[in-house]
Design an enzyme around this catalytic site. Sequence first.
Site, PDB file in Angstrom:
ATOM      1  N   ARG A 105      16.632  82.583 -52.173  1.00  0.00           N
ATOM      2  CA  ARG A 105      17.778  81.889 -51.206  1.00  0.00           C
ATOM      3  C   ARG A 105      18.521  80.706 -52.004  1.00  0.00           C
ATOM      4  O   ARG A 105      17.834  80.042 -52.665  1.00  0.00           O
ATOM      5  CB  ARG A 105      16.885  81.316 -50.077  1.00  0.00           C
ATOM      6  CG  ARG A 105      16.030  82.256 -49.502  1.00  0.00           C
ATOM      7  CD  ARG A 105      15.810  81.891 -48.000  1.00  0.00           C
ATOM      8  NE  ARG A 105      15.092  82.965 -47.344  1.00  0.00           N
ATOM      9  CZ  ARG A 105      14.270  82.936 -45.994  1.00  0.00           C
ATOM     10  NH1 ARG A 105      14.802  81.960 -45.522  1.00  0.00           N
ATOM     11  NH2 ARG A 105      13.546  83.866 -45.736  1.00  0.00           N
ATOM     12  N   GLU A 153      19.853  78.225 -51.762  1.00  0.00           N
ATOM     13  CA  GLU A 153      19.985  76.718 -51.021  1.00  0.00           C
ATOM     14  C   GLU A 153      20.152  75.830 -52.258  1.00  0.00           C
ATOM     15  O   GLU A 153      19.314  75.589 -53.234  1.00  0.00           O
ATOM     16  CB  GLU A 153      18.690  76.440 -50.342  1.00  0.00           C
ATOM     17  CG  GLU A 153      18.333  77.765 -49.238  1.00  0.00           C
ATOM     18  CD  GLU A 153      17.253  77.589 -48.349  1.00  0.00           C
ATOM     19  OE1 GLU A 153      17.646  76.781 -47.424  1.00  0.00           O
ATOM     20  OE2 GLU A 153      16.297  78.160 -48.533  1.00  0.00           O
ATOM     21  N   ARG A 176      10.170  70.896 -50.539  1.00  0.00           N
ATOM     22  CA  ARG A 176       9.540  72.102 -49.525  1.00  0.00           C
ATOM     23  C   ARG A 176      10.682  73.115 -50.004  1.00  0.00           C
ATOM     24  O   ARG A 176      10.302  74.304 -49.526  1.00  0.00           O
ATOM     25  CB  ARG A 176       9.535  71.758 -48.394  1.00  0.00           C
ATOM     26  CG  ARG A 176      10.604  71.330 -47.412  1.00  0.00           C
ATOM     27  CD  ARG A 176      10.504  70.751 -46.211  1.00  0.00           C
ATOM     28  NE  ARG A 176      11.888  70.674 -45.453  1.00  0.00           N
ATOM     29  CZ  ARG A 176      12.746  69.812 -46.177  1.00  0.00           C
ATOM     30  NH1 ARG A 176      12.466  68.905 -46.929  1.00  0.00           N
ATOM     31  NH2 ARG A 176      13.772  69.812 -45.488  1.00  0.00           N
ATOM     32  N   HIS A 177      11.688  73.274 -50.844  1.00  0.00           N
ATOM     33  CA  HIS A 177      12.574  74.335 -50.916  1.00  0.00           C
ATOM     34  C   HIS A 177      12.500  74.748 -52.282  1.00  0.00           C
ATOM     35  O   HIS A 177      12.557  73.871 -53.214  1.00  0.00           O
ATOM     36  CB  HIS A 177      14.026  74.084 -50.404  1.00  0.00           C
ATOM     37  CG  HIS A 177      14.336  74.064 -49.159  1.00  0.00           C
ATOM     38  ND1 HIS A 177      14.324  72.812 -48.317  1.00  0.00           N
ATOM     39  CD2 HIS A 177      14.145  75.035 -48.121  1.00  0.00           C
ATOM     40  CE1 HIS A 177      14.212  73.155 -47.109  1.00  0.00           C
ATOM     41  NE2 HIS A 177      14.523  74.585 -46.895  1.00  0.00           N
ATOM     42  N   GLU A 212       6.988  73.321 -41.683  1.00  0.00           N
ATOM     43  CA  GLU A 212       6.848  74.743 -41.289  1.00  0.00           C
ATOM     44  C   GLU A 212       6.499  75.791 -42.358  1.00  0.00           C
ATOM     45  O   GLU A 212       6.805  75.403 -43.393  1.00  0.00           O
ATOM     46  CB  GLU A 212       8.246  75.077 -40.811  1.00  0.00           C
ATOM     47  CG  GLU A 212       8.440  76.627 -40.596  1.00  0.00           C
ATOM     48  CD  GLU A 212      10.028  77.146 -41.054  1.00  0.00           C
ATOM     49  OE1 GLU A 212      10.887  76.482 -40.612  1.00  0.00           O
ATOM     50  OE2 GLU A 212      10.040  78.403 -41.341  1.00  0.00           O
ATOM     51  N   SER A 233       7.536  81.485 -39.883  1.00  0.00           N
ATOM     52  CA  SER A 233       8.466  81.828 -38.943  1.00  0.00           C
ATOM     53  C   SER A 233       8.189  83.102 -38.298  1.00  0.00           C
ATOM     54  O   SER A 233       7.921  84.016 -39.190  1.00  0.00           O
ATOM     55  CB  SER A 233       9.804  81.563 -38.815  1.00  0.00           C
ATOM     56  OG  SER A 233      10.180  80.260 -39.312  1.00  0.00           O
ATOM     57  N   ARG A 239       4.335  77.045 -49.782  1.00  0.00           N
ATOM     58  CA  ARG A 239       4.157  75.850 -48.786  1.00  0.00           C
ATOM     59  C   ARG A 239       2.834  75.692 -48.292  1.00  0.00           C
ATOM     60  O   ARG A 239       2.454  74.924 -47.975  1.00  0.00           O
ATOM     61  CB  ARG A 239       5.078  76.199 -47.584  1.00  0.00           C
ATOM     62  CG  ARG A 239       6.706  76.106 -47.832  1.00  0.00           C
ATOM     63  CD  ARG A 239       7.528  75.729 -46.689  1.00  0.00           C
ATOM     64  NE  ARG A 239       9.125  75.482 -46.927  1.00  0.00           N
ATOM     65  CZ  ARG A 239       9.896  75.415 -46.052  1.00  0.00           C
ATOM     66  NH1 ARG A 239       9.430  75.422 -44.779  1.00  0.00           N
ATOM     67  NH2 ARG A 239      11.068  75.114 -46.378  1.00  0.00           N
TER      68      ARG A 239
END
Length: 411
Positions: free
Chosen positions: A202, A204, A210-211, A334, A337, A385
């Site tokens: 990803r 981002e 956390r990413h 989180e 999901s 995570r």
Amino acid sequence: MIKTSPSDISKRYVGQQIDVYGLVLHVRDLGRKKFIIITDGKSILQIVYSGSEKVRRGDTIRASGIIKEDPRAPTGLEMVANNITFLSKSIDERFDQWSLRNMNKDKKIKYRALLLRLLEFYKVFEEYANVTQYLREYYRNLGFLEIFTPKVVRMGTESGSEVFSILYFDKDAYLAQSPQLYKQMLMASGIKGVYEVGSYFRAEVSFTPRHLTEFRGFDVEVNYIEDYSEIMKILEDSVKYVLSKLELSYPKEFPVISFKDAKQILQEKYDIRLKDDLSTEAEKALGDYAKKEYDSDLIFIVEFPYDSRPFYTMRKEEDPKYTYSFDLLYKGLEIASGSKREYRYEILIKQIKEKGINPERMKWYLEVFKYGIPPHGGFGLGIDRFVRQLLELQDIREVVLFPRDPDTLEP
Ligand code: 4AD
Ligand code: MG
């Protein structure tokens, strides 16, 4: 042949003449005698040697001698060596155990491979491997099929997170953000369920603890789903399985609250206002709420607004602004999901259009929904995570061997 190294040495070797292989971590030279600590990451062994050769940190040795018990040795066992052979000599012996331990964050990434000479760092990655192994084990025992799907793909799937584009010969392609479309397509076989361990990408640009731009996911898709709570139950049971294998405690039942209720709780108790999705501070606050209210490190938030979930999510029958979806939070973050999927062809097309995607581009995925597919659902769990939260580490990079973030492409 697997060579005997420090982690193999136990009391049953006492009195035996053996060869042991390892990397020199530390040398204490008393002139007549040397005390050499060798490591294989997982364990260490003290070698007592009276030969005259110079032994340096970072040298690889084969030591031949007799294993003895000695309460003064770090592990209670040591080898009294009569011979040492150097298999490789280090050129630079700058890194002793203390300099490795006291490195700053960036250096700890740069010298990751060397850091693993120390037990406490090796243990983190051993725990990571254990978690992955126990998850695999759980789903294999359920009779699910382990799958491997492509990471070079035709399009992005997870709305809201950016994709990396690549040139695939003369075609535009992307790095997979998740195995979502493939794991769903396989449901058309009538199979019970599938799971996959994979790396996902990803783009981002955010720098958060956390990413990552490349992370590892544990994805599951389950067939014959009537209610989305069935998927949550499977996820819950597998998380409990992992925690019990690690001899950690867990709540009897994971508490569940709806997004609507969470919104109200956050406003009233934490003065946090939500739109359509959870924010980082909202996740933290809900972690705190779960601990105080339910004495639980884990909590499910369910039925997210449709606006914040991807096209494949099934909307609630009686309240289509919301969905049959869930997030699992662990210690206020989180970690997974999931949702029940929209499996009805016409409605799926409608939802794809609503999210601004041209269904023509997804024909290869949509086709299977025409020929019959059971109602299904699943989830994606971020392994990095999960392990970060489990070990209560500050930064996701600490549990990843060679992390990727916008700044890090080496090593
Ligand atoms: O919540 P996400 O985006 O959901 C999906 O990918 C769906 N296809 C799952 C499904 O089956 N419905 O990603 C799943 C999990 C997150 O909960 C998080 O733990 C992890 O993957 N994750 C990341 N971990 C580290 N860095 C990132 N940039 C991550 N993005 C997602
Ligand atoms: Mg998510």
